[in-house]
Design an enzyme around this catalytic site. Structure first.
Site, PDB file in Angstrom:
ATOM      1  N   THR A  96     -10.006   8.270   7.988  1.00  0.00           N
ATOM      2  CA  THR A  96      -9.526   7.426   7.479  1.00  0.00           C
ATOM      3  C   THR A  96      -9.009   6.064   8.493  1.00  0.00           C
ATOM      4  O   THR A  96      -8.368   5.380   8.195  1.00  0.00           O
ATOM      5  CB  THR A  96      -8.163   7.595   6.705  1.00  0.00           C
ATOM      6  OG1 THR A  96      -7.162   8.228   7.564  1.00  0.00           O
ATOM      7  CG2 THR A  96      -8.685   8.502   5.351  1.00  0.00           C
TER       8      THR A  96
ATOM      9  N   GLY B   8      -8.922   2.940  10.268  1.00  0.00           N
ATOM     10  CA  GLY B   8      -9.272   1.595   9.761  1.00  0.00           C
ATOM     11  C   GLY B   8      -9.036   1.292   8.356  1.00  0.00           C
ATOM     12  O   GLY B   8      -9.702   0.227   8.063  1.00  0.00           O
ATOM     13  N   THR B   9      -8.494   1.903   7.595  1.00  0.00           N
ATOM     14  CA  THR B   9      -8.242   1.708   6.159  1.00  0.00           C
ATOM     15  C   THR B   9      -7.606   0.485   5.942  1.00  0.00           C
ATOM     16  O   THR B   9      -8.022  -0.354   5.078  1.00  0.00           O
ATOM     17  CB  THR B   9      -7.444   2.851   5.415  1.00  0.00           C
ATOM     18  OG1 THR B   9      -6.517   3.171   5.993  1.00  0.00           O
ATOM     19  CG2 THR B   9      -8.410   3.905   5.361  1.00  0.00           C
ATOM     20  N   GLY B  10      -6.470   0.204   6.564  1.00  0.00           N
ATOM     21  CA  GLY B  10      -5.630  -1.075   6.553  1.00  0.00           C
ATOM     22  C   GLY B  10      -6.669  -2.373   6.931  1.00  0.00           C
ATOM     23  O   GLY B  10      -6.624  -3.356   6.064  1.00  0.00           O
ATOM     24  N   CYS B  11      -7.231  -2.381   7.934  1.00  0.00           N
ATOM     25  CA  CYS B  11      -8.193  -3.391   8.510  1.00  0.00           C
ATOM     26  C   CYS B  11      -9.030  -3.644   7.263  1.00  0.00           C
ATOM     27  O   CYS B  11      -9.365  -4.843   6.954  1.00  0.00           O
ATOM     28  CB  CYS B  11      -8.763  -2.995   9.703  1.00  0.00           C
ATOM     29  SG  CYS B  11      -7.901  -2.577  10.925  1.00  0.00           S
TER      30      CYS B  11
ATOM     31  N   LYS C  89       0.788  -1.162   0.173  1.00  0.00           N
ATOM     32  CA  LYS C  89      -0.002   0.016   0.026  1.00  0.00           C
ATOM     33  C   LYS C  89       1.211   1.340  -0.006  1.00  0.00           C
ATOM     34  O   LYS C  89       1.712   1.462   0.766  1.00  0.00           O
ATOM     35  CB  LYS C  89      -0.906   0.022   1.066  1.00  0.00           C
ATOM     36  CG  LYS C  89      -1.742  -1.174   1.208  1.00  0.00           C
ATOM     37  CD  LYS C  89      -2.775  -1.299   2.523  1.00  0.00           C
ATOM     38  CE  LYS C  89      -1.864  -1.429   3.906  1.00  0.00           C
ATOM     39  NZ  LYS C  89      -2.651  -2.097   4.828  1.00  0.00           N
TER      40      LYS C  89
END
Length: 274
Positions: free
Chosen positions: A216, A218-221, A184
């Site tokens: 933003t 929790g975007t990775g989760c 990412k």
């Protein structure tokens, strides 16, 4: 009467964010929104909100193992997403139980630091992440700082450098079967958010317009959970990756509609529904 097609079952093994923006609660939202039946194993507890983390409490490793074994004995997952594990013993036991049950898809989101800057993984667990989990997962989804930690180097600053990092990360995954790196690039500056998808042969660039919002959390989760939901449903990994990135982009685009908390608010997991 036509046969009923079983719904894909996606499991998240992660920590709990009481605010619902990240961790197991966010994963269940994303998986459900994308047509998968979501299950959850709790690996860690946190006290946090949109402003930060005030406490972390690991779950007993034996109980994490019991959760996994009990679930798989009755509801075997088609895909597993691994998020926050918190400690080395929990990291090791998750790797051991997944090696036993061998789910078809395993997506590893190497959660180390919250957006607020709070540590979510003990330093002595990073080695276990490399040694126990990375060799058996089918996809890893680090951001650039996490990739730097995994490779013991500084975070990269250009898309060109990202390509080499994606190659090095792929070398740490198993060489048998289909294994992918989803690197990412959201930490890079620019009008486009560029990610790289690499399987040791193909290097696929996934780009989307950058959306200006502070919400933003929790975007990775959300991305890794979306991948776990979509991998059993898509024709191939690149299709699942494109759909997952599009879903996250739209969840960020509609995040400001929620108005949750006074810090970094969550993305809108159900933007397609309400």
């Amino acid at each position: 009467m036509s046969a009923v097609r079983p719904i894909p079952k996606a499991l998240t093994i992660a920590g709990v964010d009481p605010s619902g923006g990240a961790g197991v609660l966010a994963d269940v939202k994303a998986m459900s929104a994308l047509g998968a039946y979501a299950c959850g194993v709790i690996a860690a507890l946190t006290a946090q909100n949109t402003q930060g983390v005030t406490g972390v409490l690991p779950v007993d490793p034996a109980f994490v193992a019991q959760q996994i074994d009990t679930l798989f004995a009755d509801v075997p997952a088609d895909a597993v997403k691994i998020g926050m594990l918190g400690s080395r013993p929990v990291t090791q036991v998750v790797g051991e139980r997944l090696a036993h049950w061998k789910p078809p898809h395993v997506v590893l989101d190497p959660v180390m630091i919250a957006k607020s800057g709070d540590a979510l993984l003990a330093r002595d667990a990073i080695g276990a992440l490399r040694e126990v989990l990375m060799p058996q997962v089918t996809m890893i989804t680090p951001n650039l700082p996490e990739a730097g930690v995994l490779l013991e180097q500084r975070p990269v600053e250009t898309v060109k450098e990202m390509r080499r990092v994606a190659e090095r990360l792929r070398e740490q995954l198993a060489h048998n079967g289909h294994r992918w790196v989803f690197l990412k690039g959201g930490h890079l500056p620019g009008d486009m958010a560029i990610d790289l998808l690499h399987d040791g042969d193909r290097m696929i660039e996934l780009a989307a317009p950058r959306i200006e919002t502070r919400n933003t959390h929790g975007t990775g989760c959300t991305l890794s959970a979306a991948l776990a939901a979509l991998l059993p449903q898509a024709q191939d990994v690149p299709e699942a990756a494109r759909r997952a990135k599009h879903y996250l982009t739209e969840a960020i685009r509609h995040a400001d509609r929620l108005g949750v908390g006074s810090g970094n608010g969550p993305v809108h997991h159900f933007h397609g529904w309400w």
